[in-house]
Design a protein around this motif. Structure first.
Motif: not given
Lengths: 254, 289
Positions: B30, B38, B81-82, B85-86, B89, B192-193, B196, B200
């Motif tokens: 990540v 994170n 992520e969606r 976190i996204r 970036y 990326q998703m 992540f 997780t």
């Protein structure tokens, strides 16, 4: 300009779809921060057409290309690919409509092998055909076959350029955009790149080529655009540009 | 220290190191690919451990908890992520640290509301609740051997996925030149998703696997996070191989250090990190720039 895109009535063998421009940019404006780089460019590329983009350094060639393929957002204007308005699309969506990119500096993935670089984005074209396979790319670039297991960072500049073009072909694009594909290469390697571009052209794939070599561009391109300070200063057949010594000196410095 | 004790400590060190690898691999991917620090990654092991406790309490068995931790982790990671976190970036590390620190507080508060603040032991599954006799004077916990084996299998799978599959190629390419990946028609946002979600899932699995060994308790992820960052830094940011060898090294040094020189146990890991960084400032397995 090719007859295929100029008139819609004279149906070519390819049928009616060949009449729409493959890529059409209208009044594109692009900024980097406060700098106004691309200032209202119109550009159309027909199916199978080879278009050259020339101009001195810093005139906005790379920014224009990046605007067309979605890597740099445009501020005003529109871009369409195959009749689909792609303004504001992610670059990957535009690429999936059949546009591939050979960037300045080649963009090779150093941590991937030559084979992985080639197969990473391999897919059939928009028409569902796989005209370009790994075998065919390796036939066109035998050097890559010899280096298939090497890392992307273990190649010479010429081999990297072949890999970058081969990787673009593996996506079976309708249009390949090449930015300075012969820059910094030895004469023999340059000649090989130009031969490959002729092969791509013969196969019916359109190309947008940025390059500084006037003679090679004149031979390769159906049409040339010259960019000066973010606007199109010349557009026409290569012969017209080459014949205009004053324009050549003023716009290109040659 | 006799040979049997030493061997026990070495096996404990390897097993601890491999669990650390499950956590550190996600952290390093990540960080290496999305550039996101994170802080909540350790907290995710806490969530996995409490999931194991809750499922164990409800069904009387740990077996369901392990696959469920992986599945729930993948879904939870993808959503996280969606949704959150996204958006971070392109922002400064400080913003990312604030966001993920807030997530720690949310996860811990959620845990407190749902399960309370008590320590809970998690029983070892009866099938594995015995000792494997290795020699006439030495035997070793079957459950710890099981954890060791699961981690080795996962590490091997992870290595294969990253180095032998097209998806793995996309991960490596995205870490290097995301724009080029995008220009070739591969949506980097999906890579990326997926990364992540993978990280997780691995962190929550590590938490679930370790629950019977450590029990579950509030803030149990904090220590894991710090040691995992040490592993990532020692191994080289973004390197899976680095995370693997770094985790084994830290696992062994920490475990043997506590057994051999108890007075220095608290600092051994950090002394090691300082030594590695003096020798190789970018870590053991950093790619040459």
């Amino acid at each position: 300009m090719s007859a295929g895109i100029a008139s819609s009535g004279t149906a070519s063998a390819a049928g009616t779809r060949a009449t729409a421009p493959l890529l059409e940019a209208r009044a594109v404006h692009t900024y980097y921060g406060a700098s106004h780089i691309v200032r209202g460019v119109d550009l159309a590329i027909g199916p199978g057409e080879t278009v050259g983009l020339m101009g001195r350094n810093g005139m906005g060639k790379t920014t224009l290309i990046r605007s067309l393929i979605g890597l740099t957002p445009i501020k005003r204007g529109s871009v369409a690919v195959g009749g689909t308005d792609v303004t504001g699309f992610a670059a990957s969506r535009i690429a999936r409509l059949g546009v591939s990119y050979v960037p300045e500096g080649r963009g090779i993935f150093a941590s991937l092998s030559v084979r992985e670089n080639l197969t990473l984005a391999a897919r059939p074209g928009v028409d569902g055909e796989r005209a370009w396979t790994l075998e065919r790319v390796l036939t066109v670039f035998p050097r890559l076959a010899e280096r298939i297991g090497n890392g992307g960072d273990q190649l010479s500049g010429g081999e990297q350029q072949m890999l970058s073009i081969g990787r673009a072909l593996m996506t079976n694009p309708r249009l390949i955009v090449l930015d300075e594909a012969t820059e910094g290469l030895a004469p023999l390697v340059r000649a090989e790149i130009w031969r490959t571009l002729a092969l791509i052209r013969a196969g019916g794939t359109a190309t947008l080529i940025v390059d500084k070599t006037v003679s090679a561009m004149a031979e390769a391109c159906d049409r040339i655009l010259v960019l000066v300070k973010g606007t199109v200063a010349f557009e026409g057949p290569p012969a017209t540009l080459v014949a205009d010594a004053e324009a050549m000196q003023r716009h290109l410095g040659v | 220290m006799d040979a049997a004790t030493l061997l026990t400590q070495v096996l404990n060190g390897l097993q601890y190191g491999l669990l650390l690898f499950l956590v550190a691999s996600g952290l390093t991917l990540v960080f290496g690919i999305m550039g996101v620090i994170n802080l909540a990654h350790g907290s995710l092991t806490m969530v996995g451990a409490y999931l194991a406790y809750a499922i164990g309490a409800a069904t009387g068995s740990l077996w369901l908890a392990l696959p469920l931790a992986v599945a729930a982790g993948a879904v939870f990671g993808a959503v996280l992520e969606r949704v959150l976190i996204r958006r971070f970036y392109d922002r400064a590390h400080l913003d990312q640290v604030l966001l993920t620190f807030a997530l720690i507080l949310l996860f811990e508060e959620g845990r407190s509301l749902l399960v309370g603040n008590d320590f809970h032991s998690v029983p070892i599954p009866p099938v594995l609740d015995w000792s494997v006799p290795i020699s006439s004077i030495f035997s070793y916990s079957a459950y710890r051997l099981f954890v060791l084996a699961v981690c080795v299998v996962i590490a091997a799978l992870l290595f294969l996925v990253i180095h032998r599959t097209r998806f793995g190629g996309m991960i490596r390419a995205s870490a290097e030149k995301p724009e080029m990946v995008e220009a070739l028609g591969i949506p980097v946002s999906r890579v990326q998703m997926a990364v992540f979600a993978l990280g997780t899932a691995l962190a929550m699995l590590a938490g679930a696997l370790s629950a019977p060994l450590t029990s579950v308790y509030p803030n149990m992820g904090d220590g894991v996070l710090i040691v995992s960052f040490v592993v990532v830094v020692i191994g080289g940011i973004g390197s899976i191989a680095g995370a693997f060898w770094g985790a084994l090294l830290i696992g062994l040094v920490d475990t043997l250090g506590k057994a051999l020189v108890p007075d220095l146990a608290g600092i051994a890991v950090y002394v090691l990190m300082a030594a590695v960084l003096l020798w190789r400032p970018t870590g053991l397995f950093a790619r040459a720039a």
